[in-house]
Design a protein around this motif. Structure first.
Motif, PDB file in Angstrom:
ATOM      1  N   UNK A 201      58.794   9.406   9.893  1.00 27.65           N
ATOM      2  CA  UNK A 201      57.871   9.343   8.748  1.00 27.65           C
ATOM      3  C   UNK A 201      56.984   8.132   8.756  1.00 27.65           C
ATOM      4  N   UNK A 202      56.311   7.793   9.858  1.00 28.01           N
ATOM      5  CA  UNK A 202      55.441   6.820   9.906  1.00 28.01           C
ATOM      6  C   UNK A 202      54.285   7.172   9.288  1.00 28.01           C
ATOM      7  N   UNK A 203      53.672   6.170   8.534  1.00 28.38           N
ATOM      8  CA  UNK A 203      52.304   6.458   7.822  1.00 28.38           C
ATOM      9  C   UNK A 203      51.210   6.834   8.803  1.00 28.38           C
ATOM     10  N   UNK A 204      51.465   6.070  10.127  1.00 29.39           N
ATOM     11  CA  UNK A 204      50.523   6.307  11.104  1.00 29.39           C
ATOM     12  C   UNK A 204      51.029   6.394  12.527  1.00 29.39           C
ATOM     13  N   UNK A 205      50.601   5.725  13.508  1.00 27.87           N
ATOM     14  CA  UNK A 205      51.249   5.728  14.773  1.00 27.87           C
ATOM     15  C   UNK A 205      52.552   5.517  14.779  1.00 27.87           C
TER      16      UNK A 205
ATOM     17  N   UNK B 289      59.162   6.111   5.790  1.00 31.40           N
ATOM     18  CA  UNK B 289      59.081   6.795   4.272  1.00 31.40           C
ATOM     19  C   UNK B 289      57.645   7.251   3.909  1.00 31.40           C
ATOM     20  N   UNK B 290      56.888   7.618   5.088  1.00 31.58           N
ATOM     21  CA  UNK B 290      55.917   8.450   4.919  1.00 31.58           C
ATOM     22  C   UNK B 290      54.471   7.724   4.505  1.00 31.58           C
TER      23      UNK B 290
ATOM     24  N   UNK C 179      49.374  12.530   7.520  1.00 33.05           N
ATOM     25  CA  UNK C 179      48.211  11.941   7.705  1.00 33.05           C
ATOM     26  C   UNK C 179      48.127  11.287   9.056  1.00 33.05           C
ATOM     27  N   UNK C 180      47.430  11.402  10.201  1.00 32.51           N
ATOM     28  CA  UNK C 180      47.030  10.953  11.222  1.00 32.51           C
ATOM     29  C   UNK C 180      48.591   9.992  11.977  1.00 32.51           C
ATOM     30  N   UNK C 181      49.527  10.692  12.100  1.00 34.41           N
ATOM     31  CA  UNK C 181      50.573  10.409  12.556  1.00 34.41           C
ATOM     32  C   UNK C 181      50.913  10.542  14.129  1.00 34.41           C
TER      33      UNK C 181
END
Ligand SMILES: *[C@@H]1O[C@H](CO)[C@@H](O)[C@H](O)[C@H]1NC(C)=O
Length: 210
Positions: A158-162, A127-128, A186-188
């Motif tokens: 939709x990962x917030x990061x890795x 979910x981003x 951002x930074x995915x």
């Protein structure tokens, strides 16, 4: 002649009996998330149900198969920890969905597991972006100290990061993994691997959506 025929019948029954006995021993036992009180629809947190289903599947002495049914299941950050008593399959045929504005180090972590198979064709949806102003950027899916395992036919979105992080893993294969996030997120990162041996990756699809 008659004696011989009844003898061979006896042997045949014995062979069949042994066959079905072994087959029964090898058959996986299924554990369905919705039998643990999980509620489909993406509104209710199902992490308790998932934790309980995991514990039961993990301690089952033999092959076990934890099934996420079709549908959307909201799950708060969770650790699924071994070691398990036998090989374990985590079959996600639906969508596991993170709460909005994820926080912390990770969303779903599999830890200390031998012979894990992650499959089912379903999605893990982060979910981003993380919480506004949050300094943590959670990893969507993490394998820590997982060995002789496989992840295949899995969508990470939709990962917030890795999206996928493997740490301290050995002899593990990633096959047909799809990673997809908005192009401006951002930074995915896709997949990060550390302190691991024998990691094989093939048929990876990575796409930025517009
Ligand atoms: C992975 O292999 C290395 C090297 O053989 C070993 O030191 C390590 O303990 C193994 N990791 C696990 C989780 O079994």
């Amino acid at each position: 002649m008659e004696i011989k025929s009844s003898n061979s019948k006896f042997i045949l029954s014995l062979v069949l009996l042994i066959f079905f006995f072994i087959k029964g021993q090898c058959q996986s036992k299924f554990f369905f998330l919705d039998h643990y009180g999980a509620v489909e629809g993406g509104q209710v947190d199902n992490s308790k149900a998932l934790q309980k289903a995991w514990e039961d599947a993990c301690k089952w002495k033999g092959g076990s198969n934890l099934v996420i049914p079709k549908g959307t299941y909201l799950v708060n950050p969770i650790q699924l920890i071994g070691p398990c008593s036998g090989p374990i399959e985590f079959q996600n045929t639906g969508t596991l969905k993170a709460p909005l504005g994820l926080n912390g180090d990770f969303w779903i972590e599999f830890r200390y597991i031998d012979r894990l198979t992650l499959n089912g064709g379903g999605s893990f949806d982060g979910q981003g972006p993380p919480k506004e102003g949050s300094s943590n950027l959670p990893t969507l899916l993490r394998f820590s100290f997982v060995t002789n395992s496989k992840a295949q036919d899995v969508k990470l979105i939709n990962s917030p990061n890795t999206h996928f992080n493997l740490f301290g893993c050995n002899n593990t294969e990633l096959f047909k993994i799809t990673i997809s996030s908005p192009g401006d997120s951002h930074n995915t990162d896709g997949i990060k691997i550390g302190h691991s041996n024998g990691i094989k990756i093939s048929k990876l699809t990575y796409s930025f959506r517009r």
